[in-house]
Design an enzyme around this catalytic site. Structure first.
Site, PDB file in Angstrom:
ATOM      1  N   THR A 150     -11.138  -7.900  -3.303  1.00 38.24           N
ATOM      2  CA  THR A 150      -9.798  -7.334  -3.071  1.00 38.24           C
ATOM      3  C   THR A 150      -9.976  -5.986  -2.369  1.00 38.24           C
ATOM      4  O   THR A 150     -10.071  -5.941  -1.149  1.00 38.24           O
ATOM      5  CB  THR A 150      -9.005  -7.194  -4.382  1.00 38.24           C
ATOM      6  OG1 THR A 150      -9.804  -6.523  -5.363  1.00 38.24           O
ATOM      7  CG2 THR A 150      -8.605  -8.561  -4.911  1.00 38.24           C
ATOM      8  N   LYS A 176     -16.533  -9.064  -8.497  1.00 39.36           N
ATOM      9  CA  LYS A 176     -15.637  -8.260  -7.680  1.00 39.36           C
ATOM     10  C   LYS A 176     -15.037  -7.185  -8.562  1.00 39.36           C
ATOM     11  O   LYS A 176     -14.850  -7.366  -9.770  1.00 39.36           O
ATOM     12  CB  LYS A 176     -14.554  -9.107  -7.013  1.00 39.36           C
ATOM     13  CG  LYS A 176     -13.577  -9.803  -7.928  1.00 39.36           C
ATOM     14  CD  LYS A 176     -12.462  -8.951  -8.490  1.00 39.36           C
ATOM     15  CE  LYS A 176     -11.747  -8.171  -7.396  1.00 39.36           C
ATOM     16  NZ  LYS A 176     -10.742  -7.229  -8.033  1.00 39.36           N
ATOM     17  N   THR A 189     -10.103  -4.018 -12.473  1.00 40.91           N
ATOM     18  CA  THR A 189      -9.885  -5.466 -12.313  1.00 40.91           C
ATOM     19  C   THR A 189     -11.229  -6.032 -11.920  1.00 40.91           C
ATOM     20  O   THR A 189     -11.747  -5.633 -10.897  1.00 40.91           O
ATOM     21  CB  THR A 189      -8.841  -5.728 -11.256  1.00 40.91           C
ATOM     22  OG1 THR A 189      -7.624  -5.185 -11.734  1.00 40.91           O
ATOM     23  CG2 THR A 189      -8.645  -7.212 -11.008  1.00 40.91           C
ATOM     24  N   GLU A 275     -13.236   2.697  -5.979  1.00 37.59           N
ATOM     25  CA  GLU A 275     -12.224   3.120  -5.007  1.00 37.59           C
ATOM     26  C   GLU A 275     -12.272   4.627  -4.767  1.00 37.59           C
ATOM     27  O   GLU A 275     -12.087   5.422  -5.686  1.00 37.59           O
ATOM     28  CB  GLU A 275     -10.833   2.707  -5.491  1.00 37.59           C
ATOM     29  CG  GLU A 275     -10.637   1.202  -5.474  1.00 37.59           C
ATOM     30  CD  GLU A 275      -9.355   0.752  -6.138  1.00 37.59           C
ATOM     31  OE1 GLU A 275      -9.051  -0.452  -6.034  1.00 37.59           O
ATOM     32  OE2 GLU A 275      -8.676   1.579  -6.764  1.00 37.59           O
ATOM     33  N   ASN A 394      -4.526   3.764  -4.371  1.00 38.52           N
ATOM     34  CA  ASN A 394      -3.656   3.228  -5.424  1.00 38.52           C
ATOM     35  C   ASN A 394      -2.198   3.636  -5.277  1.00 38.52           C
ATOM     36  O   ASN A 394      -1.317   3.027  -5.890  1.00 38.52           O
ATOM     37  CB  ASN A 394      -4.212   3.628  -6.793  1.00 38.52           C
ATOM     38  CG  ASN A 394      -5.444   2.817  -7.141  1.00 38.52           C
ATOM     39  OD1 ASN A 394      -5.343   1.661  -7.531  1.00 38.52           O
ATOM     40  ND2 ASN A 394      -6.619   3.408  -6.963  1.00 38.52           N
TER      41      ASN A 394
END
Length: 398
Positions: A150, A176, A189, A275, A394
């Site tokens: 993702t 992932k 996630t 991230e 985000n």
């Protein structure tokens, strides 16, 4: 035990594939399939989140009812909090694969990752399944790994081999995850799928997975946000031909170590790819009475936004660490506390130590060592810093 690293190698009897079904607007790969030519014993660990996604509910039912032959996973849509339709969609994904491979639907597991609360485009998935099946290959692991991404910036895979029970056994894994990462599986996630050709009884497999997850996926945190879709699956088809690995045996210990190394490798990749991250941080706690106590302290530091911001600024602010530790366990004593940053004392024997190296934390890798003087146990947790990049990603995820 000697471990051999092998690049993107599936164990004997496994195939994989990945392609774009059109779930993602970008057109990037978003549908993956993993298949075993032989029935597998399988085990899974899933998120402790109360709002488990439909694929997890269906996969848990299938694991309880049958041996496993295949796993289908999509990215771009979480199929979570989608009601009865979500459950029907998850079941239809498994049924579509079962029809193409002449399996029972209960032999197929399903996983999803992406945005919560949006209907899944099952028509696109069903239309793509025949091509997904026809492209299954022993060389399909990299394609499948890309299809579950993702916000990941690179595909995360690991494969190791070792001699167990007189035969070479392979364990490989793909995962992932880059954000919405927090542990507590009974997990981030995060999806992780591991495959092995080891011949192993289910009880031994289950124990090995629990031990491996505890030191890997349950030892990482990016933002202390637990997902609804987290799942780690382990499938074993026995094609290596080794002596049966039984619970409590020396072979079970060897297999557990092999799986643990694969999972730690994958978990570290998640932190490397966090991230917006500019730092890879290892928080090591020692001197506790038990390992769980050490882990709680490590997470107390790793989940502190003030600590993570300090690390982003390369600021050796040991006060952020001490405050997080004290908030986690009120029984700690200042005079017993020792803190090192990248091997240099910043707090020792109850007193701060002046940091002379202004570039101490300028590199990407940071190691935080904390001794609390209460016992002989310890634990390690992996995390990242909190940067402007994380907020940008985000703030515009949807």
């Amino acid at each position: 035990m000697t471990l051999k690293t092998v690049s993107s190698v599936l164990p004997l009897g496994f195939k994989a594939s990945g392609l774009s079904a059109g779930i993602k607007r970008s057109g990037k790969p978003d549908l993956a399939l993993f298949f075993s030519e032989s029935p597998c014993v399988a085990s899974a660990m899933m998120t402790a989140n109360a709002f488990k996604a439909a694929p997890l509910v269906v996969s848990a039912q299938h694991l309880a009812a049958s041996k496993t032959r295949a796993l289908i996973a999509n990215s771009g849509n979480a199929n979570c909090m989608t009601g009865r339709k979500g459950l029907r969609d998850a079941r239809e994904m498994t049924a579509s694969v079962a029809r193409q491979l002449a399996l029972k639907k209960e032999e197929v597991l399903v996983a999803s990752t992406g945005i919560i609360g949006k209907p899944l485009a099952t028509d696109k998935i069903k239309a793509a399944v025949p091509g997904l099946v026809s492209s299954l290959s022993v060389k399909g692991f990299p394609s499948a790994a890309k299809a579950v991404m993702t916000t990941d910036t690179f595909a995360k895979t690991a494969s190791l081999q070792a001699v167990i029970g007189g035969k070479t056994v392979t364990v490989c894994g793909v995962c992932k995850g880059a954000g919405m990462i927090a542990p507590r599986m009974k997990m981030a996630t995060m999806l992780a799928f591991c495959f092995t050709d080891a011949l192993i009884e289910k009880a031994a497999l289950k124990d090995a997975l629990a031990c491996a997850v505890d030191d890997s996926f349950n030892a990482v945190t990016i933002d202390n946000c637990m997902s609804t879709n987290d799942m780690v699956v382990l499938m074993a088809n026995g094609r290596a031909g080794n002596r049966m690995i039984k619970k409590g045996s020396p072979e079970a210990v060897r297999f557990s170590r092999l799986l643990r190394q694969v999972c730690i490798c994958l978990a570290k990749m998640i932190v490397e790819d966090a991230e917006g991250a500019t730092k890879f941080i290892e928080v090591r706690i020692s001197g506790t009475a038990t390992k769980p106590q050490a882990k709680d302290l490590a997470f107390g530091v790793a989940n502190s936004n003030l600590f993570k911001c300090a690390m982003f600024g390369s600021d050796p602010n040991w006060g952020r660490i001490a405050a997080a530790l004290g908030a986690t366990d009120s029984r700690l004593k200042q005079e017993d506390l020792r803190i090192k940053l990248n091997g240099v004392y910043v707090f020792n024997n109850g007193r701060p130590v002046a940091v002379k190296d202004r570039g101490l934390l300028k590199g990407r890798n940071i190691v935080v060592d904390v001794a609390v003087g209460r016992g002989k146990s310890g634990a390690t947790v992996y995390t990242s810093d909190l940067s402007y990049g994380y907020v940008r990603i985000n703030a515009d995820y949807n």
